[in-house]
Design an enzyme around this catalytic site. Structure first.
Site, mmCIF file in Angstrom:
data_model
loop_
_atom_site.group_PDB
_atom_site.id
_atom_site.type_symbol
_atom_site.label_atom_id
_atom_site.label_comp_id
_atom_site.label_asym_id
_atom_site.label_seq_id
_atom_site.Cartn_x
_atom_site.Cartn_y
_atom_site.Cartn_z
ATOM 1 N N ARG A 195 61.685 17.594 -43.561
ATOM 2 C CA ARG A 195 61.240 16.557 -44.484
ATOM 3 C C ARG A 195 62.315 15.479 -44.563
ATOM 4 O O ARG A 195 63.455 15.737 -44.926
ATOM 5 C CB ARG A 195 60.983 17.141 -45.877
ATOM 6 N N ASP A 199 54.287 0.954 -41.524
ATOM 7 C CA ASP A 199 54.550 2.232 -42.184
ATOM 8 C C ASP A 199 53.805 3.288 -41.382
ATOM 9 O O ASP A 199 52.621 3.540 -41.595
ATOM 10 C CB ASP A 199 54.071 2.192 -43.636
ATOM 11 N N LYS A 209 55.354 15.944 -41.017
ATOM 12 C CA LYS A 209 53.971 15.712 -40.593
ATOM 13 C C LYS A 209 53.794 16.115 -39.126
ATOM 14 O O LYS A 209 54.306 17.150 -38.715
ATOM 15 C CB LYS A 209 53.565 14.263 -40.863
ATOM 16 N N THR A 252 58.196 9.058 -41.308
ATOM 17 C CA THR A 252 58.723 10.345 -41.742
ATOM 18 C C THR A 252 59.003 11.193 -40.509
ATOM 19 O O THR A 252 58.492 10.926 -39.418
ATOM 20 C CB THR A 252 57.722 11.091 -42.642
ATOM 21 N N TYR A 288 80.114 16.055 -46.634
ATOM 22 C CA TYR A 288 79.841 14.765 -47.249
ATOM 23 C C TYR A 288 80.191 13.688 -46.236
ATOM 24 O O TYR A 288 81.289 13.674 -45.694
ATOM 25 C CB TYR A 288 80.691 14.599 -48.507
ATOM 26 N N GLU A 298 79.355 9.837 -46.285
ATOM 27 C CA GLU A 298 78.903 8.476 -46.587
ATOM 28 C C GLU A 298 79.317 7.536 -45.459
ATOM 29 O O GLU A 298 80.430 7.622 -44.935
ATOM 30 C CB GLU A 298 79.525 7.987 -47.897
#
Length: 412
Positions: free
Chosen positions: A240, A205, A234, A231, A59, A61
């Site tokens: 992903r 984008d 692709k 992203t 974890y 953060e």
């Protein structure tokens, strides 16, 4: 297949054979059908190894050196490596690699630059705009006032003059350039000029073309846009996920927009996998790969047109193309279903200036498998045979299996 043998020997087979069978079933599906979805690809075994690593337990953060949890010394190194590789790959002053998806990256860009109610200019959804470009079903359409620009009715190309006129009329806070179904290169300089004229931010984008950018087969939006969203799957062939690139002056706003405004803890195993993908994309051979992706897409577009499909814009500059199967007597949704039954997996998409759905397909995955220009007319012929209903789906599926098994995604 090496991947199959590894999975069969893995603890998952002993602990949860039901789920192991599901995973093996998906691997078999990917390995015996044509993956023509423009948004998908095959990651490398190294990327898969990072995704399945012990980093999934951590974890974390916050950001390197400023975490809200202890024990982040090692994952800080992984994230810094991903950031530095992304910056070098795309020539960006700042990179945030924590975004969980492309939509998360766009949300963060809006959060960094806009406030609810602001006017935004973006490519209309019927012309290939994404859900995050103003769909009423999405946060973007509910929180912001989107004004759509479109494409020329005859050529299918972006109507840059209309975009400029709309910008002058509506004085948007931001202009978004990018699409999920536009097969041509985008003129980022034209968008930059329009944004500067009306004092708007420019958001690119680049979810689809960013992998081509990495391999220098498409224009780089980084020198023109205030913020670039992308992203990491692709064409880029990573896990992903998403990322946000920007100049140093917006780095703080972007980072705060990702965390804590829109996301919680970073997925450290995914960030490590992104670092692997960035490293792979920086290698000289990646340039050869993306050039082959584009060459394959151009040949496939020409072959489909020769089979009678109406290819939008007359071809493609990128990894994707869109086509109307109506000349073969079938609509887009029916065409997609028939092709899926025959082992050819692709998408539907809106067709510009038409009340119909077309087909969207891409060549990134089949190129990763090693297919070249010689295989593209064969794929087009198989597709056309199914769409004309001249060949039984079972017969085509067997031919598809023969083709794909000659080019296994994970040889071994």
């Amino acid at each position: 297949m090496a991947v199959t043998r590894t999975l069969e020997a893995d603890v998952l087979r002993r602990q949860d054979p039901e789920l192991a069978d599901i995973l093996l079933g998906e691997l078999d599906r990917q390995s015996t059908t044509l993956q023509l979805n423009a948004a998908e690809n095959f990651t490398s075994p190294a990327v898969l190894a990072a995704l399945g690593s012990a980093l999934a337990n951590k974890y974390a953060e916050g950001y390197p050196g400023a975490r809200y949890h202890g024990g982040c010394e090692i994952v800080d190194v992984a994230e810094r490596l991903a950031v530095e590789r992304a910056k070098a790959l795309f020539g960006a002053e700042h990179a945030n690699v924590q975004a969980h998806s492309g939509s998360s990256a766009v949300l963060a860009a809006y959060a960094a630059l806009l406030r609810p109610g602001d006017t935004v200019l973006a490519l209309g959804l019927p012309y290939g705009g994404h859900l995050t470009h103003g769909s009423p079903a999405n946060f973007s359409g509910r929180w912001f006032d989107f004004v759509p620009y479109g494409v020329d009715a005859e050529t299918g190309l972006i109507d840059y003059e209309q975009m400029r006129l709309l910008a002058r009329t509506h004085r948007p806070k931001a202009i978004v350039c990018g699409s999920i179904a536009y097969p041509r290169h985008i003129d980022y300089a034209a968008f930059r000029e329009a944004a500067d004229e009306v004092g708007a931010y420019l958001i690119a984008d680049a979810a689809h073309p960013i992998g081509l950018v990495a391999g220098k087969a498409a224009p780089n939006p980084v020198p023109y846009a205030d913020v670039v969203c992308a992203t990491t799957h692709k064409v880029l062939r990573g896990p992903r996920g998403g990322m946000v690139l920007c100049g140093a002056e917006l780095a703080g706003q972007v980072d705060r927009a990702v965390f804590p405004f829109t996301q919680g803890g970073a997925q450290m195993h995914t960030i490590a996998a992104k670092a692997v993908a960035f490293g792979e994309a920086a290698a000289p051979e990646f340039g050869g790969y993306v050039r082959q992706v584009v060459a394959n897409a151009r040949v496939l577009a020409a072959a489909l047109a020769a089979e009678g499909l109406a290819v939008t814009t007359g071809g493609t500059d990128t990894h994707l193309l869109t086509a109307d199967p109506a000349p073969l007597g079938v609509d887009g949704r029916t065409a997609r279903a028939r092709l899926a039954a025959a082992g050819m997996v692709l998408d539907c998409c809106a067709l510009p200036h038409a009340d119909a759905r077309g087909l969207r397909l891409g060549t990134a995955a089949v190129t990763t498998q090693g297919m070249g220009e010689e295989e593209m007319p064969r794929i087009a012929s198989l597709m056309a045979g199914v769409l004309r209903d001249q060949v039984e789906g079972k017969q085509v599926r067997e031919k598809v299996r023969e083709l794909v098994t000659a080019f296994p995604p994970y040889p071994g």
